[in-house]
Design a protein around this motif. Structure first.
Motif, PDB file in Angstrom:
ATOM      1  N   ASP A 305       0.842  -1.188   0.000  1.00  0.00           N
ATOM      2  CA  ASP A 305       0.000   0.000   0.000  1.00  0.00           C
ATOM      3  C   ASP A 305       0.885   1.249   0.000  1.00  0.00           C
ATOM      4  N   ILE A 306       0.510   2.235  -0.806  1.00  0.00           N
ATOM      5  CA  ILE A 306       1.272   3.478  -0.908  1.00  0.00           C
ATOM      6  C   ILE A 306       0.312   4.648  -0.799  1.00  0.00           C
ATOM      7  N   GLU A 307       0.581   5.551   0.123  1.00  0.00           N
ATOM      8  CA  GLU A 307      -0.199   6.782   0.243  1.00  0.00           C
ATOM      9  C   GLU A 307       0.501   7.886  -0.541  1.00  0.00           C
ATOM     10  N   ILE A 308      -0.214   8.491  -1.474  1.00  0.00           N
ATOM     11  CA  ILE A 308       0.364   9.559  -2.269  1.00  0.00           C
ATOM     12  C   ILE A 308      -0.749  10.433  -2.838  1.00  0.00           C
ATOM     13  N   ALA A 309      -0.521  11.726  -2.814  1.00  0.00           N
ATOM     14  CA  ALA A 309      -1.447  12.702  -3.404  1.00  0.00           C
ATOM     15  C   ALA A 309      -2.872  12.530  -2.898  1.00  0.00           C
ATOM     16  N   GLY A 310      -3.005  12.204  -1.606  1.00  0.00           N
ATOM     17  CA  GLY A 310      -4.326  12.088  -1.012  1.00  0.00           C
ATOM     18  C   GLY A 310      -5.049  10.793  -1.306  1.00  0.00           C
ATOM     19  N   VAL A 312      -4.784   6.257  -1.585  1.00  0.00           N
ATOM     20  CA  VAL A 312      -4.067   5.051  -1.168  1.00  0.00           C
ATOM     21  C   VAL A 312      -4.078   4.080  -2.336  1.00  0.00           C
ATOM     22  N   ILE A 313      -2.898   3.827  -2.875  1.00  0.00           N
ATOM     23  CA  ILE A 313      -2.746   2.812  -3.918  1.00  0.00           C
ATOM     24  C   ILE A 313      -2.516   1.488  -3.206  1.00  0.00           C
ATOM     25  N   ARG A 314      -3.406   0.526  -3.436  1.00  0.00           N
ATOM     26  CA  ARG A 314      -3.325  -0.740  -2.729  1.00  0.00           C
ATOM     27  C   ARG A 314      -2.326  -1.687  -3.391  1.00  0.00           C
ATOM     28  N   ALA A 315      -1.726  -2.554  -2.584  1.00  0.00           N
ATOM     29  CA  ALA A 315      -0.836  -3.576  -3.119  1.00  0.00           C
ATOM     30  C   ALA A 315      -1.554  -4.370  -4.203  1.00  0.00           C
ATOM     31  N   GLY A 316      -0.898  -4.567  -5.327  1.00  0.00           N
ATOM     32  CA  GLY A 316      -1.490  -5.310  -6.429  1.00  0.00           C
ATOM     33  C   GLY A 316      -2.232  -4.450  -7.433  1.00  0.00           C
ATOM     34  N   GLU A 317      -2.328  -3.137  -7.181  1.00  0.00           N
ATOM     35  CA  GLU A 317      -2.988  -2.248  -8.136  1.00  0.00           C
ATOM     36  C   GLU A 317      -1.979  -1.708  -9.135  1.00  0.00           C
ATOM     37  N   GLY A 318      -2.421  -1.611 -10.386  1.00  0.00           N
ATOM     38  CA  GLY A 318      -1.552  -1.151 -11.456  1.00  0.00           C
ATOM     39  C   GLY A 318      -1.439   0.366 -11.487  1.00  0.00           C
ATOM     40  N   LEU A 319      -0.344   0.823 -12.086  1.00  0.00           N
ATOM     41  CA  LEU A 319      -0.066   2.249 -12.234  1.00  0.00           C
ATOM     42  C   LEU A 319       0.339   2.531 -13.677  1.00  0.00           C
ATOM     43  N   ILE A 320      -0.193   3.601 -14.224  1.00  0.00           N
ATOM     44  CA  ILE A 320       0.265   4.094 -15.520  1.00  0.00           C
ATOM     45  C   ILE A 320       0.737   5.521 -15.314  1.00  0.00           C
ATOM     46  N   LEU A 321       2.023   5.739 -15.556  1.00  0.00           N
ATOM     47  CA  LEU A 321       2.611   7.057 -15.382  1.00  0.00           C
ATOM     48  C   LEU A 321       2.724   7.701 -16.766  1.00  0.00           C
TER      49      LEU A 321
END
Length: 409
Positions: A305-310, A312-321
């Motif tokens: 889990d990562i808290e960022i920019a208000g 919470v991105i949960r473990a196992g969730e994808g990110l597109i930058l």
């Protein structure tokens, strides 16, 4: 907590499709919907081809933070990784850029030395000779001529072939297969076949280098195979990655950068009329920021889990930058939609950030400096031979550019 989860679920249910379409009349700009997302908030959900709804990250500071975060994984095999397209039959041929440390670092170290700045600078006279020779050929050609086929593609192809130890006579073969691999519209079977073709080709070259090593990058890998530090399959995979990345990305930057300068004649004039290497270098950085040709976003997945920019991105969730819109972040770059080759754009994220940032960036920068510092000066009347609306852009690939660029002088 329940209300927060429900809010995220609602956003996922209404998530727009990604990648988003560029505006037809603004081919150099990120998609308008990406700009809207950046203005609306730091993170939002998007929907991919497989129905998954990863987080879209649009702002510069958040992207840098996540790319430097050890809880963010580049491992394409992890559950939740936001794939650009279906994996080919039998699974992907996984290069080290799609692995995490320590394996990523172990493999990357084996090919770092040839891309060190001092080694790359020693190549500059040779690259200058290649560029001048191709310009001589251009000037002797009947007009108009396709700048992609006659110049933009041969420059980096010749350079990477010399660096790797790949015969340039085989360029039609590896360029054809490379185009299939980076085309998002082909089937998994077609992509797998093209990748297999290149693996077989590089494996054959690796056998030759093992038997008779010389002074090139593939021979360096061959000595590691002989020493048992690297499998022959790993060496071939690394060769494929370096061969594709070494010519496709730079070739597209040469052609697309030239077209962008055609559309900004004041900036073209500044570059054409200077012999100042500082301004040429500045132009390279600004064009990398302004265009950013990898326009489908860097893909990652959270391992914790990562808290960022208000959020919470949960473990196992994808990110597109979405790095193209991060390079247009007004919090970092004043008037971000304006091309200004005198701008200090060195903070751009065209080459990524963190441990996975582009290995070949010193080589790409040097090649672009030679090209942008030579082409327009030697052919001062260089101009497009057709209207912008008739130029075919690569909307179907993971690397953005143009399929052809007719020019005259």
């Amino acid at each position: 907590m329940t209300s927060t989860v429900n809010a995220v679920d609602e956003r996922a249910a209404g998530a727009p499709e990604f990648p988003m379409a560029r505006a037809a009349d603004c081919p150099f700009d990120p998609p308008p919907a990406l700009r809207d997302r950046q203005q609306e908030g730091p993170l939002s959900r998007v929907r991919l081809w497989d129905g998954s709804t990863p987080w879209l990250v649009t702002r510069y500071a958040d992207q840098r933070a996540l790319l430097a975060d050890p809880r963010v994984s580049a491992d394409i095999t992890r559950p939740g990784y936001p794939l650009q397209s279906p994996l080919p039959p039998g699974g992907p041929g996984i290069s080290f850029i799609l692995k995490d440390d320590p394996e990523h670092a172990r493999l990357r170290r084996m090919v770092t030395a040839p891309f060190a700045i001092k080694r790359v600078e020693a190549m500059r006279p040779g690259v200058q000779k290649i560029v001048d020779g191709l310009i001589d050929d251009l000037l002797a050609s009947p007009k108009p001529v396709d700048l992609v086929d006659a110049f933009a593609l041969p420059v980096p192809s010749l350079v990477i072939c010399q660096l790797l130890g790949v015969p340039y006579a085989d360029h039609d073969f590896f360029q054809t297969n490379s185009k299939v691999i980076i085309n998002l519209d082909v089937t998994p079977e077609q992509r797998s076949a093209a990748h297999g073709n290149l693996i077989g080709y590089l494996d054959g070259l690796m056998g030759e280098k093992i038997a008779d090593p010389v002074d090139d990058l593939l021979s360096g890998l061959a000595t590691r195979v002989t020493a048992g530090e690297l499998s022959r399959e790993e060496a071939a995979q690394m060769g494929v990655l370096l061969l594709i990345a070494g010519h496709e990305t730079t070739a597209n930057m040469i052609a697309l950068g030239t077209l962008a300068l055609f559309e900004h004649p004041d900036q073209l004039a500044l570059l054409r009329d200077t012999d100042d290497p500082v301004l040429v270098s500045s132009a390279v950085e600004e064009l990398l920021r302004y265009l950013h040709i990898t326009h489908n976003g860097r893909r990652r997945v959270a391992t914790e889990d990562i808290e960022i920019a208000g959020e919470v991105i949960r473990a196992g969730e994808g990110l597109i930058l979405a790095n193209d819109i991060a390079n247009r972040d007004p919090e970092v770059f004043a008037e971000p939609d304006r091309l200004d080759i005198r701008r200090d754009a060195r903070r751009h994220v065209a080459f990524g950030f963190g441990v996975h940032q582009c290995l070949g960036q010193p080589l790409a920068r040097m090649e672009l400096q030679v090209v942008y510092g030579t082409l327009y000066r030697r052919i001062p009347t260089l101009r497009p031979a057709t209207e912008l609306e008739r130029i075919p852009f690569k909307h179907d690939g993971s690397v953005y550019g143009v399929y052809e660029l007719p020019v005259t002088w």
